[in-house]
Design a protein around this motif. Structure first.
Motif, PDB file in Angstrom:
ATOM      1  N   UNK A  82       0.624  -1.107   0.091  1.00 23.69           N
ATOM      2  CA  UNK A  82       0.377  -0.306   0.484  1.00 23.69           C
ATOM      3  C   UNK A  82       0.595   1.400  -0.051  1.00 23.69           C
ATOM      4  N   UNK A  83      -0.224   2.472  -0.323  1.00 23.44           N
ATOM      5  CA  UNK A  83       1.406   3.861  -1.050  1.00 23.44           C
ATOM      6  C   UNK A  83       1.449   4.082   0.822  1.00 23.44           C
ATOM      7  N   UNK A  84       1.969   4.934   0.835  1.00 22.39           N
ATOM      8  CA  UNK A  84       2.354   6.140   2.411  1.00 22.39           C
ATOM      9  C   UNK A  84       1.289   6.911   1.929  1.00 22.39           C
ATOM     10  N   UNK A  85       0.856   7.330   3.287  1.00 24.75           N
ATOM     11  CA  UNK A  85       0.176   8.914   3.183  1.00 24.75           C
ATOM     12  C   UNK A  85       0.300   9.107   4.786  1.00 24.75           C
ATOM     13  N   UNK A  86       0.882  10.707   4.672  1.00 26.22           N
ATOM     14  CA  UNK A  86       0.687  11.439   5.920  1.00 26.22           C
ATOM     15  C   UNK A  86      -0.104  12.773   6.099  1.00 26.22           C
ATOM     16  N   UNK A  87      -1.073  13.083   7.283  1.00 26.30           N
ATOM     17  CA  UNK A  87      -0.993  14.133   6.967  1.00 26.30           C
ATOM     18  C   UNK A  87      -0.500  15.371   8.102  1.00 26.30           C
ATOM     19  N   UNK A  88      -0.307  15.969   7.122  1.00 20.55           N
ATOM     20  CA  UNK A  88       0.523  17.183   7.552  1.00 20.55           C
ATOM     21  C   UNK A  88       0.643  18.368   8.424  1.00 20.55           C
ATOM     22  N   UNK A  89      -0.921  18.585   8.228  1.00 25.07           N
ATOM     23  CA  UNK A  89      -1.988  19.810   8.912  1.00 25.07           C
ATOM     24  C   UNK A  89      -2.754  19.362   8.263  1.00 25.07           C
ATOM     25  N   UNK A  90      -3.873  20.508   9.160  1.00 28.72           N
ATOM     26  CA  UNK A  90      -5.465  20.177   9.697  1.00 28.72           C
ATOM     27  C   UNK A  90      -5.753  21.417   9.710  1.00 28.72           C
ATOM     28  N   UNK A  91      -6.449  22.692   8.731  1.00 27.87           N
ATOM     29  CA  UNK A  91      -5.848  24.476   9.239  1.00 27.87           C
ATOM     30  C   UNK A  91      -7.428  24.802   9.553  1.00 27.87           C
ATOM     31  N   UNK A  92      -8.158  23.674   9.871  1.00 27.33           N
ATOM     32  CA  UNK A  92      -9.505  23.886  10.276  1.00 27.33           C
ATOM     33  C   UNK A  92      -9.333  23.372  11.442  1.00 27.33           C
ATOM     34  N   UNK A  93      -8.909  22.797  11.947  1.00 27.62           N
ATOM     35  CA  UNK A  93      -9.518  21.691  13.219  1.00 27.62           C
ATOM     36  C   UNK A  93      -9.055  22.709  14.354  1.00 27.62           C
ATOM     37  N   UNK A  94     -10.165  23.287  15.227  1.00 26.70           N
ATOM     38  CA  UNK A  94     -10.245  23.584  16.617  1.00 26.70           C
ATOM     39  C   UNK A  94     -10.923  23.342  17.466  1.00 26.70           C
ATOM     40  N   UNK A  95     -11.802  24.013  18.962  1.00 27.99           N
ATOM     41  CA  UNK A  95     -12.364  23.119  19.110  1.00 27.99           C
ATOM     42  C   UNK A  95     -13.790  23.942  19.170  1.00 27.99           C
ATOM     43  N   UNK A  96     -13.553  25.187  18.619  1.00 25.06           N
ATOM     44  CA  UNK A  96     -14.455  25.724  19.105  1.00 25.06           C
ATOM     45  C   UNK A  96     -14.629  26.261  16.909  1.00 25.06           C
ATOM     46  N   UNK A  97     -14.965  25.361  16.439  1.00 20.98           N
ATOM     47  CA  UNK A  97     -15.358  25.203  15.013  1.00 20.98           C
ATOM     48  C   UNK A  97     -16.981  25.339  14.868  1.00 20.98           C
ATOM     49  N   UNK A  98     -17.682  26.243  14.860  1.00 18.58           N
ATOM     50  CA  UNK A  98     -19.011  26.052  15.445  1.00 18.58           C
ATOM     51  C   UNK A  98     -20.007  26.417  13.967  1.00 18.58           C
ATOM     52  N   UNK A  99     -21.404  26.083  13.683  1.00 16.76           N
ATOM     53  CA  UNK A  99     -21.105  26.577  12.201  1.00 16.76           C
ATOM     54  C   UNK A  99     -22.977  26.357  12.562  1.00 16.76           C
ATOM     55  N   UNK A 100     -23.889  27.244  11.422  1.00 15.21           N
ATOM     56  CA  UNK A 100     -25.245  27.354  11.994  1.00 15.21           C
ATOM     57  C   UNK A 100     -25.070  25.768  11.115  1.00 15.21           C
ATOM     58  N   UNK A 101     -26.971  25.312  11.685  1.00 17.68           N
ATOM     59  CA  UNK A 101     -27.562  25.001  10.285  1.00 17.68           C
ATOM     60  C   UNK A 101     -27.575  24.554   8.561  1.00 17.68           C
ATOM     61  N   UNK A 102     -27.975  23.251   8.483  1.00 14.18           N
ATOM     62  CA  UNK A 102     -27.827  23.653   6.863  1.00 14.18           C
ATOM     63  C   UNK A 102     -26.513  24.807   5.875  1.00 14.18           C
ATOM     64  N   UNK A 103     -25.543  25.089   6.442  1.00  8.26           N
ATOM     65  CA  UNK A 103     -25.031  25.774   6.285  1.00  8.26           C
ATOM     66  C   UNK A 103     -23.514  25.330   5.106  1.00  8.26           C
ATOM     67  N   UNK A 104     -23.320  25.490   4.039  1.00 10.04           N
ATOM     68  CA  UNK A 104     -21.958  25.303   3.403  1.00 10.04           C
ATOM     69  C   UNK A 104     -21.307  25.555   3.765  1.00 10.04           C
TER      70      UNK A 104
END
Length: 239
Positions: A82-104
């Motif tokens: 199998x190929x190898x893949x590493x997660x370098x970073x998650x730009x949007x990772x946050x414990x306060x990542x809030x969004x309203x319902x039905x929002x794109x």
């Protein structure tokens, strides 16, 4: 796979893998199935990490003949590296990542080919567990070792407030998962809550004491998660 039953003389050169394994069969004269499974796991240990059920499958397929089971496993699994893949970073990772319902919104992960071989053509990323938020699978380029790319998925938040999680994995063209898992953690809040929170924050900056607002912790994100370095930025249009 043909097995050479000759004298196995090395003559100064390494033995073929089957010949090397055959030398160990002479001391494995047991008919106990559990013992045979353990022996097969030992013979095909790291890097194969053969689990119990897979070992039992290959043994049963070969009438519990250890030698034949080893050959069958190598025929089927050895070429499928199998190929190898590493997660370098998650730009949007946050414990306060809030969004309203039905929002794109868009979710992005920065990944890299962390192996020594180029990725084969046809690899892609798809949701493997949890809520996919309406996101579709994304095709991956055939990255060379050390190269990276951003995976961007267009999503829509669920209609009901709550905390949701979505697990995404890279796949080969044949559908085998590989590499680090990628997560999308989302806190869906009541419509208008985000604006109210921003107003309270503004009052606090002016010196006012805002009323108590309950904070809901996100159970899916570990507290030790590392945010992306400032010098690494997501593609245009990502927040």
């Amino acid at each position: 796979m043909d097995v050479d039953n000759g004298d196995g003389s090395m003559n100064g050169s390494p033995l073929d893998i089957e010949q090397s394994l055959l030398q160990q069969f002479s001391c494995m004269g047991t008919t106990d199935k559990d013992e045979l499974v353990q022996q097969l796991q030992k013979l095909l240990g790291s890097p194969s990490h053969l689990n119990y059920n897979t070992a039992a499958f290959f043994l049963d397929m070969n009438n519990w003949n250890l030698q034949a089971a080893v050959c069958s496993y190598l025929d089927v699994e050895a070429p499928n590296i199998l190929p190898s893949m590493g997660l370098v970073s998650d730009p949007d990772a946050s414990e306060s990542e809030n969004v309203e319902p039905n929002t794109k919104f868009k979710k992005a992960w920065h990944i890299q080919n962390s192996g020594f071989e180029s990725w084969p053509v046809g690899c892609y990323v798809q949701c493997s567990d949890g809520n996919n938020f309406g996101g579709q699978r994304v095709e991956l380029p055939a990255l060379h070792p050390g190269q990276g790319t951003y995976v961007v998925v267009e999503m829509t938040s669920p209609p009901v407030p709550g905390i949701y999680q979505s697990k995404w994995r890279a796949c080969t063209a044949a559908g085998s998962y590989f590499g680090d898992p990628m997560w999308a953690i989302l806190t869906v809040v009541e419509q208008g809550t985000i604006e109210l929170t921003e107003q309270l924050s503004h009052f606090n900056e002016l010196g006012s004491i805002p009323p108590l607002v309950s904070q809901v912790s996100n159970p899916f994100i570990p507290h030790t998660f590392q945010r992306e370095n400032k010098d690494s930025s997501p593609p245009d249009g990502m927040s």
